[in-house]
Design a protein around this motif. Structure first.
Motif, PDB file in Angstrom:
ATOM      1  N   ALA A   1       0.954  -1.346  -0.280  1.00 15.99           N
ATOM      2  CA  ALA A   1       0.425  -0.013   0.269  1.00 15.99           C
ATOM      3  C   ALA A   1       0.790   0.698   0.058  1.00 15.99           C
ATOM      4  O   ALA A   1       0.387   2.046   0.830  1.00 15.99           O
ATOM      5  CB  ALA A   1      -0.996   0.006   1.387  1.00 15.99           C
ATOM      6  N   GLY A   2       2.109   1.461  -1.036  1.00 19.05           N
ATOM      7  CA  GLY A   2       2.425   2.476  -0.853  1.00 19.05           C
ATOM      8  C   GLY A   2       2.990   2.973   0.476  1.00 19.05           C
ATOM      9  O   GLY A   2       3.730   3.329   0.997  1.00 19.05           O
ATOM     10  N   MET A   3       3.974   1.507   0.935  1.00 14.79           N
ATOM     11  CA  MET A   3       3.595   1.825   2.920  1.00 14.79           C
ATOM     12  C   MET A   3       5.746   1.758   3.439  1.00 14.79           C
ATOM     13  O   MET A   3       6.037   1.407   2.686  1.00 14.79           O
ATOM     14  CB  MET A   3       3.370   0.368   3.137  1.00 14.79           C
ATOM     15  CG  MET A   3       3.740   0.390   4.512  1.00 14.79           C
ATOM     16  SD  MET A   3       3.011  -1.289   5.075  1.00 14.79           S
ATOM     17  CE  MET A   3       3.629  -1.333   7.156  1.00 14.79           C
TER      18      MET A   3
ATOM     19  N   GLY B   1      -1.758   7.173  10.320  1.00 12.63           N
ATOM     20  CA  GLY B   1      -1.701   5.913  10.092  1.00 12.63           C
ATOM     21  C   GLY B   1      -0.270   6.363   9.115  1.00 12.63           C
ATOM     22  O   GLY B   1       0.714   5.089   8.985  1.00 12.63           O
TER      23      GLY B   1
END
Ligand code: GLN
Length: 483
Positions: A97-99, A146
């Protein structure tokens, strides 16, 4: 008549269980199968294209890697925060998630080889006269729960003295700035550039000097799913080596990685939106109806049962009913949904499928409201009725079934109709656990095309149509019961 209704209810209950268990059946394939979460409102990394296929840099990479490494997966789209939490709680196997890879997250997750260098920007409304971070003093800044962008903003918050406000979805966060409720936002550069390209009225303030947000990586829960992580790393190496990786990135970002140049525009008239997203709207509608119908039936059964307990002659049974009503009427629906979907599995050690978690949530919550008015309805049946029935020699159970229940149910009909409509509307809260019902469908479409006004208007009209149909149906049933 009552017997028939019970039989129908039981049949529907069995059908429900079958549908739920079937839809969650594991892939019978020999290949390993994983559940992977994503934040599908994060273009150009993770989003739905016009054909409602999950695409984007992350998801194209994942698809290619899975093909090469021989595994299959089910994608679950939800907010970034829930997507990571599900993996942390072992409800899903991995998250893409493009984390951003951060030290704090490394305590909870094992990351793949970093695959994309990203940076955070801050943006204001187009035409705003804010020029520097210090002008944010005393103003409100919109952040996404977050995320690395939010972490960065928090780090500099005391220095610049701004207030913060949190959102779960990038698009809603941007629009808070556009509407003037907040004055600025922090977000990953390619993502906000994509939205601006799509017509979002924001301006990036530090385009030539991004705040460092490190690299993005694919993540699994620390110490778990080693095989998946290894496969991801191997596949990544292979697609980087033969140029596939570059091709994918280029197809979304054009030559320079900093500016989005891909094609984004949908036909954004209302008709155009309806046409391009027809399948998504219909699928979302079906999911909403499925949730509503099942929840209404099961919650009514549960609520009537609980309500009858509430007027029982036995004190402790009444106590049980009161307590259950008290707990589940008191809990916000979303808290209950998160508790069942994200919290509970960590304790009981098995995954709870999202659909099942959604149904349980609705049944517990709506059932408690139903029980309360069912109890009240029975209590409203004149006392003399029970006394008369008993004095005619009917035992308590039979007096209830034959005399009190039929009269009580009639009193309750308007409350039931009301509760059905509330149930339908409450299904939208389940978008928070990633169920692709109408509301989540809207979120995903808006994430791609930034057409908030039109898409939400379409969704609103769809809800109103279903509510109207439901009301008609309920009124029809009510009339028949009176005869
Ligand atoms: N890159 C950011 C992070 O990891 C944002 C990710 C997202 O919002 N999907 O925190």
């Amino acid at each position: 008549m009552m017997k028939k209704i019970w039989l129908i209810c039981i049949a529907i209950f069995i059908a429900t269980i079958t549908i739920v268990t079937q839809s969650e059946q594991v892939n019978a394939d020999k290949q390993p199968h994983y559940v992977i979460t994503t934040d599908a409102s994060f273009p150009p990394f993770d989003f739905q294209d016009q054909n409602n296929q999950y695409v984007g840099i992350d998801l194209d990479i994942l698809k290619e890697i899975a093909k090469r490494e021989g595994f299959t997966y089910t994608l679950k789209a939800m907010s970034f925060n829930s997507a990571t939490q599900l993996v942390a709680g072992s409800q899903a196997d991995g998250v893409i998630a493009g984390m951003s890879i951060t030290d704090e997250r490394k305590e909870v997750f094992d990351f793949s080889t970093p695959y994309y260098k990203t940076g955070v920007v801050w943006a204001t409304k187009k035409g705003s006269n804010i020029k520097s971070l210090s002008e944010l003093k005393g103003q409100t800044v919109a952040l996404k729960t977050g995320t690395a962008g939010a972490d960065y903003a928090k780090k500099i918050q005391s220095q610049y003295g701004f207030k913060v406000k949190y959102f779960n979805d990038s698009n809603i966060m941007y629009n808070d700035v556009v509407s003037g409720n907040s004055v600025a936002t922090f977000e990953d550069a390619p993502v906000i550039q994509y939205a601006i390209k799509n017509g979002l009225k924001l301006k990036i303030m530090n385009a030539d000097k991004l705040f460092d947000a490190g690299w993005s990586g694919f993540a699994v829960k620390k110490g778990e799913n080693k095989a998946l992580l290894t496969a991801f790393n191997q596949g990544l190496k292979s697609i980087q080596k033969d140029g596939t990786y570059d091709k994918i990135v280029k197809s979304y970002l054009g030559k320079s990685q900093e500016h989005f140049t891909g094609k984004t525009s949908d036909n954004n008239s209302v008709l155009g939106l309806l046409k391009t997203n027809r399948k998504a709207f219909i699928d979302g509608l079906i999911e909403t109806i499925k949730l509503t119908v099942l929840a209404i039936i099961l919650a009514s059964i549960w609520g009537i049962f609980l309500g009858i307990l509430g007027i029982s002659e036995t004190k402790w049974l009444r106590g049980v009913s009161t307590t259950v009503i008290y707990i589940f009427r008191g809990l916000p629906l979303m808290v209950l949904a998160f508790f069942i979907y994200i919290g509970l599995p960590t304790v009981i050690g098995t995954k709870v499928p999202a659909f099942l978690a959604g149904i349980i949530t609705l049944v517990l919550n709506e059932g408690a409201y139903t029980a309360a008015f069912v109890r009240g309805g029975f209590e409203a049946v004149e006392k003399g009725q029970m006394e008369a029935a008993r004095s005619l020699g009917l035992p308590y159970g039979k007096a209830m079934r034959k005399v009190i229940v039929p009269q009580g149910l009639r009193i309750m009909v308007p409350s039931f109709i009301n509760q059905f409509i509330i149930t339908l509307k409450d299904t939208s809260i389940l978008s928070a656990i990633g169920l692709l019902e109408l509301t989540q469908t809207g979120t995903l479409i808006v994430a791609r095309n930034s057409q908030g006004f039109r898409v939400w208007a379409i969704i609103a009209v769809m809800y109103l149509i279903v509510i109207t149909l439901l009301t008609w149906l309920s009124n029809w049933v009510e009339k028949r019961m009176k005869n």
